[in-house]
Design a protein around this motif. Structure first.
Motif, mmCIF file in Angstrom:
data_model
loop_
_atom_site.group_PDB
_atom_site.id
_atom_site.type_symbol
_atom_site.label_atom_id
_atom_site.label_comp_id
_atom_site.label_asym_id
_atom_site.label_seq_id
_atom_site.Cartn_x
_atom_site.Cartn_y
_atom_site.Cartn_z
ATOM 1 N N VAL A 1 0.867 -1.173 0.000
ATOM 2 C CA VAL A 1 0.000 0.000 0.000
ATOM 3 C C VAL A 1 0.909 1.229 0.000
ATOM 4 C CG1 VAL A 1 -1.727 1.301 1.295
ATOM 5 C CG2 VAL A 1 -1.846 -1.192 1.230
ATOM 6 N N THR A 2 0.818 2.055 -1.053
ATOM 7 C CA THR A 2 1.668 3.244 -1.142
ATOM 8 C C THR A 2 0.986 4.482 -0.588
ATOM 9 O OG1 THR A 2 0.929 3.632 -3.408
ATOM 10 C CG2 THR A 2 2.982 2.411 -3.116
ATOM 11 N N TYR A 3 -0.360 4.507 -0.582
ATOM 12 C CA TYR A 3 -1.055 5.649 -0.006
ATOM 13 C C TYR A 3 -2.423 5.233 0.498
ATOM 14 C CZ TYR A 3 -3.475 10.005 0.690
ATOM 15 O OH TYR A 3 -4.189 11.018 1.269
ATOM 16 N N THR A 4 -2.732 5.676 1.699
ATOM 17 C CA THR A 4 -4.073 5.528 2.242
ATOM 18 C C THR A 4 -4.248 6.560 3.352
ATOM 19 O OG1 THR A 4 -5.717 4.010 3.132
ATOM 20 C CG2 THR A 4 -3.475 3.732 3.939
ATOM 21 N N GLU A 5 -5.466 7.035 3.514
ATOM 22 C CA GLU A 5 -5.768 7.980 4.597
ATOM 23 C C GLU A 5 -5.707 7.229 5.923
ATOM 24 O OE1 GLU A 5 -6.511 11.270 4.418
ATOM 25 O OE2 GLU A 5 -6.300 11.306 2.238
ATOM 26 N N GLU B 1 -2.281 0.642 7.229
ATOM 27 C CA GLU B 1 -1.527 1.879 7.079
ATOM 28 C C GLU B 1 -0.670 1.820 5.824
ATOM 29 O OE1 GLU B 1 0.728 2.059 10.648
ATOM 30 O OE2 GLU B 1 -1.012 2.457 11.919
ATOM 31 N N GLN B 2 -0.138 2.965 5.465
ATOM 32 C CA GLN B 2 0.774 3.079 4.332
ATOM 33 C C GLN B 2 1.995 2.190 4.601
ATOM 34 O OE1 GLN B 2 0.630 7.108 2.984
ATOM 35 N NE2 GLN B 2 2.780 7.010 2.449
ATOM 36 N N GLU C 1 1.108 -0.231 -5.017
ATOM 37 C CA GLU C 1 2.333 0.192 -5.703
ATOM 38 C C GLU C 1 2.221 0.141 -7.227
ATOM 39 O OE1 GLU C 1 5.707 -2.546 -4.970
ATOM 40 O OE2 GLU C 1 4.227 -3.773 -3.925
ATOM 41 N N ALA D 1 -7.368 2.543 -0.768
ATOM 42 C CA ALA D 1 -5.909 2.500 -0.651
ATOM 43 C C ALA D 1 -5.319 2.330 -2.041
ATOM 44 C CB ALA D 1 -5.477 1.345 0.240
ATOM 45 N N THR D 2 -4.216 3.036 -2.304
ATOM 46 C CA THR D 2 -3.526 2.925 -3.590
ATOM 47 C C THR D 2 -2.367 1.956 -3.433
ATOM 48 O OG1 THR D 2 -4.117 5.210 -4.082
ATOM 49 C CG2 THR D 2 -2.390 4.208 -5.429
ATOM 50 N N GLU E 1 -6.322 1.093 -7.196
ATOM 51 C CA GLU E 1 -6.962 1.483 -5.948
ATOM 52 C C GLU E 1 -7.963 0.417 -5.546
ATOM 53 O OE1 GLU E 1 -9.889 4.972 -4.864
ATOM 54 O OE2 GLU E 1 -7.831 5.746 -5.047
#
Length: 187
Positions: free
Chosen positions: A133-137, A167-168, A155, A152-153, A159
């Protein structure tokens, strides 16, 4: 020429100039009338799935498809380059053949490529892959308005929906056919 009685899962048929792979089949012998074969087929080029019924003994044309496990190397702008780990031969697979597989493919990952007359016609990924996971709130404790999931985005840029506690930087297992989150992977 073979008949509909020889149909098996994974067989590739040539019907009206199109290649179809058999996803599922069932030989049916009703109490009244003749036997038949009920199939679920997927068009190799377009990915369209259809149901088709053949009478028992109907002549069908089988195609030979070379299936090889290959390793993904890189994208060169015109296609995706794969290498046979045994012979080191390289094959370029077009974007149309790749389809949504690019959402789950990382360099050095293995995939099965099916070729007909030397041309790649389909790509099969493993049932699940592990991606980071490279990005998530950040998830808020007690926030259940979204059913306990958040976007979640990965790598690869894909999405997906994941549980709030992720988590990221977390590695997750993802189903390659549906894009569903299957679980967290601990290294």
């Amino acid at each position: 020429m073979a008949t509909s009685n020889d149909i098996k899962n994974g067989s590739v048929l040539n019907l009206d100039g199109n290649l179809w792979t058999i996803i599922d089949f069932q030989h049916v012998k009703p109490g009244k009338g003749g036997a038949f074969v009920r199939t679920k087929m997927k068009n190799v080029m377009t990915g369209k799935t259809v149901d088709k019924t053949f009478n028992a003994g109907t002549k069908v044309e089988f195609e030979t498809v070379d299936r090889r496990e290959m390793q993904y190397l890189y994208s060169d702008g015109t296609g995706y380059v794969f290498m046979d780990p045994d012979t080191f031969d390289q094959v370029t697979v077009s974007e149309t053949v790749m389809g949504e597989a690019t959402d789950y493919l990382l360099e050095s990952q293995k995939a099965t490529i099916g070729s007909h007359n030397g041309n790649p016609i389909f790509l099969e990924l493993p049932a699940s892959v592990v991606l980071e996971v490279t990005y998530t709130e950040p998830g808020l404790q007690g926030d259940r308005s979204s059913g306990g999931t958040k976007p979640a985005t990965l790598e690869t840029g894909k999405e997906i929906q994941v549980p709030l506690f992720l988590e990221q930087g977390t590695k997750v297992k993802v189903n390659t056919s549906s894009g569903d989150y299957l679980g967290r992977v601990n290294d």
